[in-house]
Design a protein around this motif. Structure first.
Motif, PDB file in Angstrom:
ATOM      1  N   VAL A  22      14.068 -22.402  -6.339  1.00  0.00           N
ATOM      2  CA  VAL A  22      13.985 -22.051  -7.694  1.00  0.00           C
ATOM      3  C   VAL A  22      13.115 -22.928  -8.600  1.00  0.00           C
ATOM      4  O   VAL A  22      12.282 -22.255  -9.469  1.00  0.00           O
ATOM      5  CB  VAL A  22      15.569 -22.168  -8.156  1.00  0.00           C
ATOM      6  N   GLY A  23      13.177 -24.271  -8.478  1.00  0.00           N
ATOM      7  CA  GLY A  23      12.499 -25.009  -9.366  1.00  0.00           C
ATOM      8  C   GLY A  23      10.903 -24.718  -8.764  1.00  0.00           C
ATOM      9  O   GLY A  23      10.220 -24.547 -10.032  1.00  0.00           O
ATOM     10  N   VAL A  28       5.820 -21.968 -11.099  1.00  0.00           N
ATOM     11  CA  VAL A  28       4.750 -20.898 -10.951  1.00  0.00           C
ATOM     12  C   VAL A  28       4.904 -19.575 -12.260  1.00  0.00           C
ATOM     13  O   VAL A  28       3.907 -19.135 -12.659  1.00  0.00           O
ATOM     14  CB  VAL A  28       4.721 -20.172  -9.675  1.00  0.00           C
ATOM     15  N   ALA A  29       6.129 -19.173 -12.444  1.00  0.00           N
ATOM     16  CA  ALA A  29       6.479 -18.287 -13.384  1.00  0.00           C
ATOM     17  C   ALA A  29       6.020 -18.648 -14.685  1.00  0.00           C
ATOM     18  O   ALA A  29       5.538 -17.938 -15.429  1.00  0.00           O
ATOM     19  CB  ALA A  29       7.982 -17.845 -13.449  1.00  0.00           C
ATOM     20  N   ALA A  32       2.214 -18.576 -14.995  1.00  0.00           N
ATOM     21  CA  ALA A  32       1.824 -17.000 -14.941  1.00  0.00           C
ATOM     22  C   ALA A  32       1.795 -16.440 -16.281  1.00  0.00           C
ATOM     23  O   ALA A  32       1.035 -15.968 -16.892  1.00  0.00           O
ATOM     24  CB  ALA A  32       2.445 -16.471 -13.854  1.00  0.00           C
ATOM     25  N   GLU A  33       2.871 -16.747 -16.941  1.00  0.00           N
ATOM     26  CA  GLU A  33       3.371 -16.358 -18.145  1.00  0.00           C
ATOM     27  C   GLU A  33       2.151 -16.888 -19.265  1.00  0.00           C
ATOM     28  O   GLU A  33       1.849 -16.301 -20.212  1.00  0.00           O
ATOM     29  CB  GLU A  33       4.758 -16.544 -18.551  1.00  0.00           C
ATOM     30  N   ALA A  34       2.217 -18.207 -19.168  1.00  0.00           N
ATOM     31  CA  ALA A  34       1.248 -18.919 -20.210  1.00  0.00           C
ATOM     32  C   ALA A  34      -0.127 -18.389 -19.883  1.00  0.00           C
ATOM     33  O   ALA A  34      -0.961 -18.541 -20.983  1.00  0.00           O
ATOM     34  CB  ALA A  34       1.309 -20.560 -19.675  1.00  0.00           C
ATOM     35  N   HIS A  35      -0.566 -18.175 -18.709  1.00  0.00           N
ATOM     36  CA  HIS A  35      -2.057 -17.771 -18.297  1.00  0.00           C
ATOM     37  C   HIS A  35      -2.251 -16.325 -18.439  1.00  0.00           C
ATOM     38  O   HIS A  35      -3.381 -15.816 -18.126  1.00  0.00           O
ATOM     39  CB  HIS A  35      -2.337 -18.377 -17.248  1.00  0.00           C
ATOM     40  N   GLU A  36      -1.173 -15.583 -18.613  1.00  0.00           N
ATOM     41  CA  GLU A  36      -1.203 -14.205 -18.404  1.00  0.00           C
ATOM     42  C   GLU A  36      -1.715 -13.332 -16.893  1.00  0.00           C
ATOM     43  O   GLU A  36      -2.736 -12.784 -17.312  1.00  0.00           O
ATOM     44  CB  GLU A  36      -2.012 -13.465 -19.882  1.00  0.00           C
ATOM     45  N   ARG A  37      -1.231 -14.314 -16.109  1.00  0.00           N
ATOM     46  CA  ARG A  37      -1.612 -13.854 -14.698  1.00  0.00           C
ATOM     47  C   ARG A  37      -0.523 -13.252 -13.787  1.00  0.00           C
ATOM     48  O   ARG A  37       0.656 -13.858 -14.057  1.00  0.00           O
ATOM     49  CB  ARG A  37      -2.154 -14.898 -13.948  1.00  0.00           C
ATOM     50  N   SER A  68      12.760 -11.274  -8.992  1.00  0.00           N
ATOM     51  CA  SER A  68      13.558 -11.464 -10.189  1.00  0.00           C
ATOM     52  C   SER A  68      12.693 -12.054 -11.234  1.00  0.00           C
ATOM     53  O   SER A  68      12.920 -11.905 -12.547  1.00  0.00           O
ATOM     54  CB  SER A  68      14.749 -12.500 -10.097  1.00  0.00           C
ATOM     55  N   ARG A  69      11.378 -12.457 -10.757  1.00  0.00           N
ATOM     56  CA  ARG A  69      10.386 -13.136 -11.564  1.00  0.00           C
ATOM     57  C   ARG A  69       9.302 -12.270 -11.774  1.00  0.00           C
ATOM     58  O   ARG A  69       8.187 -12.351 -12.426  1.00  0.00           O
ATOM     59  CB  ARG A  69       9.732 -14.347 -11.024  1.00  0.00           C
ATOM     60  N   GLY A  70       9.294 -11.018 -11.197  1.00  0.00           N
ATOM     61  CA  GLY A  70       7.953  -9.932 -11.226  1.00  0.00           C
ATOM     62  C   GLY A  70       7.098 -10.608 -10.255  1.00  0.00           C
ATOM     63  O   GLY A  70       5.952  -9.671 -10.517  1.00  0.00           O
ATOM     64  N   PHE A  71       7.264 -11.210  -9.259  1.00  0.00           N
ATOM     65  CA  PHE A  71       6.094 -11.469  -8.299  1.00  0.00           C
ATOM     66  C   PHE A  71       6.009 -10.344  -7.270  1.00  0.00           C
ATOM     67  O   PHE A  71       7.197  -9.954  -7.055  1.00  0.00           O
ATOM     68  CB  PHE A  71       6.517 -12.960  -7.719  1.00  0.00           C
ATOM     69  N   SER A  72       5.038 -10.169  -7.074  1.00  0.00           N
ATOM     70  CA  SER A  72       4.768  -9.285  -5.892  1.00  0.00           C
ATOM     71  C   SER A  72       4.646  -9.920  -4.791  1.00  0.00           C
ATOM     72  O   SER A  72       4.675 -11.405  -4.845  1.00  0.00           O
ATOM     73  CB  SER A  72       3.157  -8.607  -6.087  1.00  0.00           C
TER      74      SER A  72
END
Length: 103
Positions: A22-23, A28-29, A32-37, A68-72
């Motif tokens: 989880v950590g 990574v999440a 990804a959010e900060a860099h819009e990726r 749950s984090r929207g990762f493919s």
């Protein structure tokens, strides 16, 4: 570089085991959010000579946490030694299929 996990060790899904994953996924999440990726979790899997219940628990947990984090995600080696499918017999490993697709 982090060493490979030792073979023959069960993954029981303890709070400590889950917290480590989880950590990492949270880091990574956040990136990804900060860099819009978008994130693709590729090449994860559990080898077939691992204890079956551990393979299923770990695989399901990884899939659930990624989704749950929207990762493919993409599972490693559909039919080989990490296989969820037996190509010779044209048959799924039903418990691994359930771990991967949640049915």
């Amino acid at each position: 570089m982090r060493p490979s996990p030792p073979l023959g060790v069960a993954w029981n899904g303890t709070d400590e085991e889950r917290a480590e994953i989880v950590g990492h996924f949270d880091q990574v999440a956040e990136w990804a959010e900060a860099h819009e990726r978008p994130v693709l979790l590729g090449e994860f899997g559990a080898i077939t000579n691992a204890e079956s219940a551990s393979r299923v628990r770990w695989t399901r947990f990884i899939r659930d946490e990624a989704e749950s984090r929207g990762f493919s995600w993409a599972y490693w080696q559909f039919t080989s030694n990490f296989g969820a499918y037996d190509a010779e017999n044209d048959a799924w490993d039903d418990i691994m299929r359930e771990a991967l697709v949640g049915e």
